[in-house]
Design a protein around this motif. Structure first.
Motif, PDB file in Angstrom:
ATOM      1  N   ALA A 170      24.270 -40.950  34.463  1.00 26.84           N
ATOM      2  CA  ALA A 170      23.773 -40.704  33.113  1.00 26.84           C
ATOM      3  C   ALA A 170      23.065 -41.941  32.553  1.00 26.84           C
ATOM      4  O   ALA A 170      22.010 -41.837  31.916  1.00 26.84           O
ATOM      5  CB  ALA A 170      24.922 -40.296  32.195  1.00 26.84           C
ATOM      6  N   ARG A 173      27.184 -39.862  28.224  1.00 29.00           N
ATOM      7  CA  ARG A 173      25.957 -39.163  28.609  1.00 29.00           C
ATOM      8  C   ARG A 173      24.962 -39.174  27.455  1.00 29.00           C
ATOM      9  O   ARG A 173      25.297 -38.739  26.356  1.00 29.00           O
ATOM     10  CB  ARG A 173      26.285 -37.728  29.047  1.00 29.00           C
ATOM     11  CG  ARG A 173      27.090 -37.669  30.341  1.00 29.00           C
ATOM     12  CD  ARG A 173      27.422 -36.250  30.764  1.00 29.00           C
ATOM     13  NE  ARG A 173      28.378 -35.603  29.856  1.00 29.00           N
ATOM     14  CZ  ARG A 173      28.045 -34.700  28.949  1.00 29.00           C
ATOM     15  NH1 ARG A 173      26.784 -34.327  28.799  1.00 29.00           N
ATOM     16  NH2 ARG A 173      28.973 -34.166  28.166  1.00 29.00           N
ATOM     17  N   TRP A 187      22.988 -35.480  28.549  1.00 26.69           N
ATOM     18  CA  TRP A 187      22.419 -35.230  29.868  1.00 26.69           C
ATOM     19  C   TRP A 187      23.465 -34.619  30.804  1.00 26.69           C
ATOM     20  O   TRP A 187      24.642 -34.975  30.760  1.00 26.69           O
ATOM     21  CB  TRP A 187      21.922 -36.547  30.481  1.00 26.69           C
ATOM     22  CG  TRP A 187      21.483 -36.401  31.905  1.00 26.69           C
ATOM     23  CD1 TRP A 187      20.264 -35.995  32.349  1.00 26.69           C
ATOM     24  CD2 TRP A 187      22.284 -36.619  33.074  1.00 26.69           C
ATOM     25  NE1 TRP A 187      20.257 -35.936  33.729  1.00 26.69           N
ATOM     26  CE2 TRP A 187      21.482 -36.315  34.197  1.00 26.69           C
ATOM     27  CE3 TRP A 187      23.600 -37.043  33.274  1.00 26.69           C
ATOM     28  CZ2 TRP A 187      21.951 -36.433  35.501  1.00 26.69           C
ATOM     29  CZ3 TRP A 187      24.074 -37.146  34.568  1.00 26.69           C
ATOM     30  CH2 TRP A 187      23.254 -36.851  35.669  1.00 26.69           C
TER      31      TRP A 187
END
Length: 349
Positions: free
Chosen positions: A251, A345, A301
């Motif tokens: 990430a 993330r 993400w």
């Protein structure tokens, strides 16, 4: 952080060495081992089995390797590339690799439907980059536009067209379906009105020129994720923290790529010099559009919408793609990794 990993340092194994070194053991289908701990560095050795060759779909993962983001998570990551004669699942089940990545969620779903005990736990691409390409003289922008057209499609992808027709209530007799290879020449020569391929394959698509029209998954009504990360049921049950560390590092690599696109491409080329630098620089914005959207802006993400996965399961079931069992969200998706890495993330889109 300076990272010592290079292509020749064992972090990217060739398909030939993979097949020579452990394919027979992988075929046993057994989950055998955990990653080992390196005594000298204190890092955990982790092998990732890719479905295909290292390409732009792994840009953020390569950045994480080269910038030392995996090392920050205590991992020493090695990528095992795939290819046309390489199997993706057996090395993960045998323990030769601890994690894997499929090009599409459909491939992993079909494996689960065949009774193979794997789960996906993150998605690199928000949709499959597979698309239908046409020209303005016979444009295909939405599913209904295929009616009356000659559609060139690879035999292995025929079921995608079958699903598109079924989802949009289009009778197959209303179009002509022609089997083709992976080159664009049938469209250029006028043999067909559309061909299929991947929007990330910029080099192959360059022959079509600027008038090319794309009907991507967004326009087809089909649902899927791409570049999905997976592991065996046992791996996620017993060592889910390893997958969490990997996703946390990856990430960070994708976030760095989002903000440093051309530099990220240069790092990718260092790992796979067979790629063309200028072509990949021209493709990186497409890669970012595939990697980040409104979902990732809210959830981060790698996020997986289980409702979207359920729709894909239903679509595959309609065309009879499951041979042994019907996958369920519980049997096919492990959300614990994404939940555990929610603060790590990046929320971009």
């Amino acid at each position: 952080m300076t990272n010592k990993h290079t292509l020749n340092a064992g972090n990217l194994l060739t398909r030939r060495s993979l097949l020579r070194g452990g394919a027979a053991a992988a075929m046993s289908g057994l989950y055998l081992s955990m990653p080992t701990i390196g005594k000298a560095s204190g890092t955990q050795e982790l092998n990732i089995k890719l479905d295909w060759l290292m390409s732009n779909g792994q840009t953020g993962d390569v950045v994480a390797l080269k910038k030392g983001f995996f090392e920050e998570e205590g991992l020493n990551v090695t990528f095992l590339p795939g290819g046309p004669n390489s199997q993706t699942v057996p090395p993960v089940l045998s323990g030769q690799a601890q994690l894997g990545q499929f090009s599409g969620s459909g491939q992993a779903m079909l494996a689960r439907g065949n009774g193979i005990p794997i789960k996906i736990f993150a998605a690199g691409y928000r949709m499959n980059p597979f698309a239908f390409f046409s020209f303005p003289n016979a444009p295909i922008r939405k599913p209904e536009d295929v009616i009356g057209k000659r559609i060139g499609i690879q035999p292995t992808a025929r079921f995608v067209l079958d699903m598109l027709l079924l989802e949009n209530n289009i009778d197959p007799s209303q179009l002509e379906i022609i089997s083709i290879g992976f080159d664009m020449s049938p469209l250029m020569s006028g043999q067909v009105d559309a061909v299929t391929g991947w929007v990330t394959n910029t080099k192959a698509l360059s022959i079509l020129g600027p008038d090319r029209i794309d009907m991507t998954e967004r326009e087809t009504g089909l649902k899927s994720y791409a570049d999905v990360y997976f592991a065996s049921d046992n791996m996620l049950k017993d060592h889910g923290d390893v997958a969490q560390k990997y996703i946390a590092g990856a990430a960070k690599g994708w976030e760095w790529t989002y903000n440093n696109r051309e530099e990220a491409v240069e790092l990718l080329i260092e790992v796979n010099p067979n790629l063309d630098l200028e072509i990949e620089k021209g493709t990186i914005d497409t890669v970012m559009d595939l990697s980040f959207d409104s979902e990732t802006k809210e959830q981060g993400w790698g996020w997986i919408d289980t409702g979207k996965i359920q729709t894909q399961i239903d679509q595959y079931a309609k065309v009879g793609k499951f041979e042994k069992e019907l996958p369920t969200i519980e049997s096919f998706v492990d959300m614990s990794v994404l939940e555990a890495t929610s603060t790590k993330r990046p929320k971009l889109g």
